[in-house]
Design an enzyme around this catalytic site. Structure first.
Site, PDB file in Angstrom:
ATOM      1  N   ASP A 165       0.398   4.949   1.421  1.00 13.48           N
ATOM      2  CA  ASP A 165      -0.391   5.927   2.182  1.00 13.48           C
ATOM      3  C   ASP A 165       0.205   7.312   1.995  1.00 13.48           C
ATOM      4  OD1 ASP A 165      -2.006   3.892   3.114  1.00 13.48           O
ATOM      5  OD2 ASP A 165      -0.829   3.602   4.938  1.00 13.48           O
ATOM      6  N   ASP A 223       0.842  -1.196   0.000  1.00 15.34           N
ATOM      7  CA  ASP A 223       0.000   0.000   0.000  1.00 15.34           C
ATOM      8  C   ASP A 223       0.877   1.246   0.000  1.00 15.34           C
ATOM      9  OD1 ASP A 223      -2.647  -1.353   0.408  1.00 15.34           O
ATOM     10  OD2 ASP A 223      -1.663  -1.963   2.260  1.00 15.34           O
ATOM     11  N   ASP A 282       3.569   5.598  15.431  1.00 15.64           N
ATOM     12  CA  ASP A 282       3.771   4.542  16.436  1.00 15.64           C
ATOM     13  C   ASP A 282       5.234   4.136  16.591  1.00 15.64           C
ATOM     14  OD1 ASP A 282       3.874   3.406  13.934  1.00 15.64           O
ATOM     15  OD2 ASP A 282       2.278   1.935  14.273  1.00 15.64           O
TER      16      ASP A 282
END
Length: 398
Positions: free
Chosen positions: A70, A68, A135
């Protein structure tokens, strides 16, 4: 390498970020998904900042092809929505924009988040604040496709190159704030071969029970991302070591345990190895129906005394039970049942068509009335002969 400087509260200049050029990071525009480039280019033409962020940058740096791409930007969701007719805003807790392309591809666009005390997930901020809400350090690199720069605010490049994972948030609270981070930590470690430091390992084991608080829909997405990624066997092994697996696939684990304990679990891991090889060799991702059939199907026991339609319903309920608490769409489960039936040679019996008896054609008998009229027409004298006879006798008398 370039340096971005900032000014602290005392008015002193300090190094805010390191900026890596193309010659240093080796990520070119040609390696970026073309639809992701359409989005970043459009946002930048409109005067906004836009970056490829997170896992895509990490994977490109270690030589992997990202699943992916992002994007993060300083444009707020409503403004992004206006720029792309094929997009929609999703989420309440964390508003995002999904831009849809053909073949079901979705690219996620998020807005920089604020790191101010008391700010919620939908308070928007600066690039520097957004970094502080990431994170792990390995997910905190920002790539600008226009300038071909990689921005590093937290010494993330060093962690990527040394294959070491580091939490950017306090270990005392990070997994309580979002328990899914534990699954992602295990996924990054197994799939990217990143080491997990002792303190982080301890925090994961301590907080594993927090996964009970995750919604079934969110857990479903995380588990299927693991299965779809091509490293499911390694990730599941590590998740089992850290005590996360009973919260991810509890019903399936119970079934495996009932079959034969550790030996059955090793056989389950072999299934995942086969799945990973299949994904690695496939030119396109497997459907979720096929994933369900391949991983959960071998543990589905079916009765042998039911008709096809009833057996289909039984298999559907059986899959649902093994998947619980995961909640994939019913259509995916139905497709899994069809694939399982094809594999086991279960076919629907065709109904025999009743042969229509051909009626013999017979001459239609005349009706009683028709027969009587026909007889009368034959027996009655012709009207012309009666008048002729009368006329003759009359002439002779005179």
């Amino acid at each position: 390498m370039l340096i971005r400087y900032g000014i602290d509260k005392a008015g002193k200049r300090y190094e805010r970020a390191r900026i890596y050029t193309l010659e240093e990071h080796r990520i070119s525009r040609q390696k970026i998904d073309k639809e992701a480039l359409i989005i970043t280019d459009r946002l930048q033409r409109e005067g906004y900042h836009a970056y490829i962020v997170g896992g895509a940058v990490r994977d490109l740096l270690i030589g992997k092809t990202p699943k992916d791409f992002d994007i993060t930007t300083d444009a707020q969701p409503k403004k992004v929505r206006r720029l792309f007719w094929n997009s929609r805003i999703i989420g309440r807790r964390f508003r995002l924009v999904h831009v849809h392309f053909k073949d079901g591809k979705i690219i996620e666009v998020s807005t920089f988040r604020s790191n101010e005390p008391g700010a919620d997930n939908n308070d928007f901020g600066t690039l520097e604040e957004d970094v502080e809400r990431r994170d792990f350090s390995i997910n905190a690199l920002y790539y600008d496709p226009k300038k071909e720069y990689v921005y590093d605010f937290v010494s993330a490049m060093k962690d990527v190159r040394s294959k070491r994972m580091r939490s950017l948030l306090p270990l005392e609270t990070t997994f309580q704030d979002d328990p899914v981070r534990m699954i992602r930590a295990v996924k990054y470690a197994a799939a990217g071969q990143f080491s997990i430091p002792f303190g982080l390992r301890k925090a994961i084991r301590k907080n594993a029970g927090e996964l009970e608080n995750i919604s079934s829909s969110r857990m479903t997405e995380e588990v299927f991302k693991v299965l779809e990624g091509g490293s499911s066997a390694a990730i599941i092994r590590l998740a089992e070591q850290y005590g996360l697996l009973p919260f991810m696939i509890p019903s399936l684990l119970e079934e495996i345990s009932g079959i034969g304990g550790k030996k059955a679990f090793r056989e389950f891991l072999s299934l995942l190895d086969e799945l990973d090889k299949r994904i690695a060799g496939a030119g396109e991702p497997l459907s979720r129906g096929e994933l369900i059939q391949r991983i959960f199907g071998p543990y589905l026991r079916l009765p042998g005394d039911e008709g096809y339609d009833q057996l289909f319903k039984t298999a559907f309920r059986g899959f649902k039970g093994l998947l619980s608490p995961l909640t994939p769409p019913n259509l995916d489960v139905e497709n899994a049942v069809k694939l399982l039936f094809d594999e086991r040679g279960i076919v629907k019996e065709k109904k025999k068509k009743k042969k229509r008896r051909r009626r013999k054609r017979t001459k239609k008998a005349p009706s009683e009335e028709g027969t009587r009229l026909q007889e009368e027409s034959v027996q009655a004298p012709a009207s012309g002969s009666d008048s002729s006879d009368t006329g003759s006798s009359g002439s002779s008398g005179s």
